[in-house]
Scaffold this motif. Structure first.
Motif, PDB file in Angstrom:
ATOM      1  N   GLY A  27       1.461  -4.681   8.780  1.00  0.00           N
ATOM      2  CA  GLY A  27       0.104  -4.807   8.283  1.00  0.00           C
ATOM      3  C   GLY A  27      -0.814  -3.742   8.852  1.00  0.00           C
ATOM      4  O   GLY A  27      -1.680  -3.201   8.147  1.00  0.00           O
ATOM      5  N   GLY A  28      -0.637  -3.438  10.134  1.00  0.00           N
ATOM      6  CA  GLY A  28      -1.456  -2.398  10.739  1.00  0.00           C
ATOM      7  C   GLY A  28      -1.194  -1.031  10.132  1.00  0.00           C
ATOM      8  O   GLY A  28      -2.126  -0.248   9.903  1.00  0.00           O
ATOM      9  N   VAL A  29       0.077  -0.734   9.882  1.00  0.00           N
ATOM     10  CA  VAL A  29       0.424   0.541   9.250  1.00  0.00           C
ATOM     11  C   VAL A  29      -0.147   0.594   7.830  1.00  0.00           C
ATOM     12  O   VAL A  29      -0.666   1.633   7.388  1.00  0.00           O
ATOM     13  N   TYR A  30      -0.064  -0.529   7.105  1.00  0.00           N
ATOM     14  CA  TYR A  30      -0.665  -0.574   5.769  1.00  0.00           C
ATOM     15  C   TYR A  30      -2.175  -0.294   5.843  1.00  0.00           C
ATOM     16  O   TYR A  30      -2.713   0.495   5.065  1.00  0.00           O
ATOM     17  N   ALA A  31      -2.838  -0.950   6.781  1.00  0.00           N
ATOM     18  CA  ALA A  31      -4.288  -0.768   6.902  1.00  0.00           C
ATOM     19  C   ALA A  31      -4.635   0.672   7.248  1.00  0.00           C
ATOM     20  O   ALA A  31      -5.685   1.197   6.824  1.00  0.00           O
ATOM     21  N   HIS A  32      -3.771   1.329   8.021  1.00  0.00           N
ATOM     22  CA  HIS A  32      -4.000   2.740   8.341  1.00  0.00           C
ATOM     23  C   HIS A  32      -3.858   3.616   7.097  1.00  0.00           C
ATOM     24  O   HIS A  32      -4.672   4.522   6.869  1.00  0.00           O
ATOM     25  N   LEU A  33      -2.828   3.352   6.298  1.00  0.00           N
ATOM     26  CA  LEU A  33      -2.583   4.180   5.113  1.00  0.00           C
ATOM     27  C   LEU A  33      -3.549   3.880   3.980  1.00  0.00           C
ATOM     28  O   LEU A  33      -3.936   4.783   3.228  1.00  0.00           O
ATOM     29  N   PHE A  34      -3.954   2.604   3.847  1.00  0.00           N
ATOM     30  CA  PHE A  34      -4.771   2.181   2.707  1.00  0.00           C
ATOM     31  C   PHE A  34      -5.950   1.317   3.164  1.00  0.00           C
ATOM     32  O   PHE A  34      -6.090   0.172   2.729  1.00  0.00           O
ATOM     33  N   PRO A  35      -6.812   1.817   4.034  1.00  0.00           N
ATOM     34  CA  PRO A  35      -7.875   0.956   4.588  1.00  0.00           C
ATOM     35  C   PRO A  35      -8.800   0.367   3.529  1.00  0.00           C
ATOM     36  O   PRO A  35      -9.266  -0.766   3.679  1.00  0.00           O
ATOM     37  N   LYS A  36      -9.061   1.106   2.470  1.00  0.00           N
ATOM     38  CA  LYS A  36      -9.979   0.616   1.441  1.00  0.00           C
ATOM     39  C   LYS A  36      -9.351  -0.455   0.561  1.00  0.00           C
ATOM     40  O   LYS A  36     -10.064  -1.124  -0.210  1.00  0.00           O
ATOM     41  N   ASN A  37      -8.018  -0.622   0.675  1.00  0.00           N
ATOM     42  CA  ASN A  37      -7.329  -1.610  -0.158  1.00  0.00           C
ATOM     43  C   ASN A  37      -7.068  -2.928   0.568  1.00  0.00           C
ATOM     44  O   ASN A  37      -6.469  -3.834   0.015  1.00  0.00           O
ATOM     45  N   VAL A  38      -7.508  -3.029   1.830  1.00  0.00           N
ATOM     46  CA  VAL A  38      -7.287  -4.257   2.608  1.00  0.00           C
ATOM     47  C   VAL A  38      -8.278  -5.325   2.167  1.00  0.00           C
ATOM     48  O   VAL A  38      -9.494  -5.085   2.113  1.00  0.00           O
ATOM     49  N   GLY A  39      -7.759  -6.506   1.823  1.00  0.00           N
ATOM     50  CA  GLY A  39      -8.611  -7.643   1.507  1.00  0.00           C
ATOM     51  C   GLY A  39      -8.764  -8.518   2.738  1.00  0.00           C
ATOM     52  O   GLY A  39      -9.108  -8.039   3.826  1.00  0.00           O
ATOM     53  N   ARG A  40      -8.483  -9.797   2.601  1.00  0.00           N
ATOM     54  CA  ARG A  40      -8.505 -10.708   3.747  1.00  0.00           C
ATOM     55  C   ARG A  40      -7.122 -10.700   4.380  1.00  0.00           C
ATOM     56  O   ARG A  40      -6.131 -10.987   3.712  1.00  0.00           O
TER      57      ARG A  40
END
Length: 514
Positions: A233-246
């Protein structure tokens, strides 16, 4: 090898089922336009494949609804998104509440790395009944796992021998044997799965999740990551921060540590859990059957392991319980306070010369079913970890570290130190010393740390909050035992997590539940 240093989650429900049945008998949007526009063909779920752990098809949900399964196409190589594709196995339970209040999909990763989400979500499904009122519950086999182009290494017979070996060598001959067996395992992975090994990094899985988000029809990715799932999840948030929901991270991997630092932290974490088990057992009104004092409990366990190194005892026929299998089984039982009773019973039996329960616990950690078939968790665990982590540790380096590990944990120190050689001969270079999870611009992420967590020690939660960046991570502390907090059913933790995921209420930073 899936031991506590490498495996960052345990199949807890599988452990209970295995014991019960056996004892009864004894960024930017990711992806190519064609892929983002694909339609998923949801159908009834088959029984899990052997690589997913086997078993029967998932039972209907409590309200009678059935689990649905589908496959999603993703690029084998995200550097060539128009090239060859692989299939990612998915599972879902559609939202049960008012369609007008449905938020979207809530995607789960239960950890490992190497755990099958297609198998795990139905096993834990009732824990998320409240969340299902507003979300479709969705999970998946990450690439390299289960039915998602699962990595293959050694066969069942070879794995039986591999997990029986002495994983805490005491002399040059034993070191050579351990290194030779590790090299053979890694060579088997390259021989049987060489085309997938360069493409199973956590960054690849994160890109799969963003493709999944689009294919599921969600503007934002709503996410629940547990154990290694917090790193993903952290790696996802790094790659796609604007796409993170809740998003919620529970049982948090420390993203600031190298593999060596992580293994040493786990040595301390498992020792703390063992200390807590020993204190709990000897503080009960009834006599503790495995020791008179906390130190006596630990001394007797140490003596048992020393005896097993010289002379194993009968385990699950025809195998015997070795020192390594017993250590692995004890570690598995410390993932949840619910399994302390199994540890007590397993130790009692082992002191009387019967190693079945400890071996069943070890089997669960290693992904071995009651019929002797292994899931591919050992192979996937090695493939993902060794592709992610760039350090390669020599036997000489590990030898120099053993005293420090032993000081951190007399019981688990050697075991965890020597696990660091598992990537030494891996065919694919590792990506980095540690994952990048900086996620400036992301929506708030609720980060839940458990003070008694053996596998992902509590300190990792605060470091994840700091690494995510200012205004992103929100820390919640649970003063409890076991791996993870939401699964403990603590009402305070449940209220905070459910309030955020269902209503968007962000708890006050630093909230403490006990």
């Amino acid at each position: 090898m899936p031991n506590p240093a490498r495996l960052r989650a345990a199949a807890l429900t599988a452990t209970a089922l295995l014991l019960t049945s056996a004892l009864a008998g004894c960024g930017e949007d990711a992806g190519d336009e064609d892929l983002t526009g694909q339609k998923l063909d949801w159908e009834g779920c088959p029984a899990p494949s052997a690589s997913e752990g086997g078993g029967t098809a998932p039972s209907p949900l409590p309200d009678g609804d059935r689990w649905q399964c589908a496959t999603m196409k993703a690029p084998r190589d995200w550097a060539d998104p128009k090239g060859d594709t692989i299939k990612i196995a998915l599972i879902r339970a559609e939202a049960s509440g008012d369609p007008g209040r449905r938020i979207g999909s809530l995607v789960f990763n239960f950890g490992g790395p190497g755990g099958s989400g297609v198998s795990a979500l139905p096993a834990f499904g009732e824990d998320y009944t409240t969340l299902r009122t507003r979300y479709d519950l969705v999970s998946f086999d990450p690439r390299g796992v289960g039915r998602s182009a699962g990595v293959k290494c050694e066969n069942d017979q070879q794995l039986d021998a591999y997990f029986q070996q002495d994983m805490t060598p005491d002399d040059a001959a034993e070191r050579t044997t351990l290194l030779d067996n590790t090299e053979a395992f890694n060579a088997a992975c390259q021989k049987r799965s060489g085309t997938m090994l360069p493409h199973v990094r956590t960054t690849d899985a994160a890109r799969d999740m963003d493709l999944m988000r689009q294919v599921l029809g969600d503007t934002k990715l709503h996410y629940f990551g547990i154990s290694y799932g917090t790193e993903l999840g952290g790696v996802y948030a790094h790659l796609f921060p604007k796409n993170v929901g809740r998003a919620v991270f529970d049982a948090v991997v420390d993203p600031t540590q190298t593999p060596e630092q992580g293994a040493l932290g786990q040595a301390r974490g498992f020792q703390l859990a063992l200390d807590n088990f020993a204190q709990d057992c000897t503080s009960q009104a009834e006599d503790c059957p495995v020791g008179d004092t906390p130190q006596d409990v630990k001394d007797r366990i140490a003596a048992l392991l020393k005896r097993l190194e010289a002379k194993p005892i009968p385990g699950v026929f025809p195998r015997v319980l070795t020192q390594s299998a017993a250590t692995n089984g004890i570690a598995q039982s410390l993932y949840s306070k619910d399994f302390w009773e199994y540890l007590t019973e397993g130790l009692e039996q082992a002191y009387d010369g019967d190693g079945r329960i400890l071996m069943l616990l070890s089997d669960s950690m290693n992904g071995r079913s009651a019929n002797g078939e292994y899931s591919n968790i050992a192979a996937a665990n090695a493939a993902i970890n060794c592709s992610d982590d760039s350090p390669r540790y020599s036997a000489e380096q590990v030898e120099g570290k053993v005293p420090e590990f032993r000081a951190a944990s007399p019981l688990f120190g050697d075991f965890l130190a020597w696990s660091m050689v598992s990537c030494t001969d891996w065919a694919v270079p590792g990506a980095a010393d540690r994952p990048d999870v900086g996620a400036a611009g992301s929506a708030p992420i609720l980060v839940v740390g458990n003070t008694g967590d053996p596998a992902t020690p509590y300190e990792g939660a605060r470091r994840m909050v700091t690494a995510l960046g200012k205004g992103v991570g929100v820390e919640l502390t649970y003063r409890g035992q076991g791996h993870g907090a939401y699964g403990s059913k603590n009402t305070c933790v449940r209220a905070a997590v459910d309030g955020y995921l269902l209503e968007g209420r962000v708890p006050a930073a630093g909230t403490v539940c006990s």
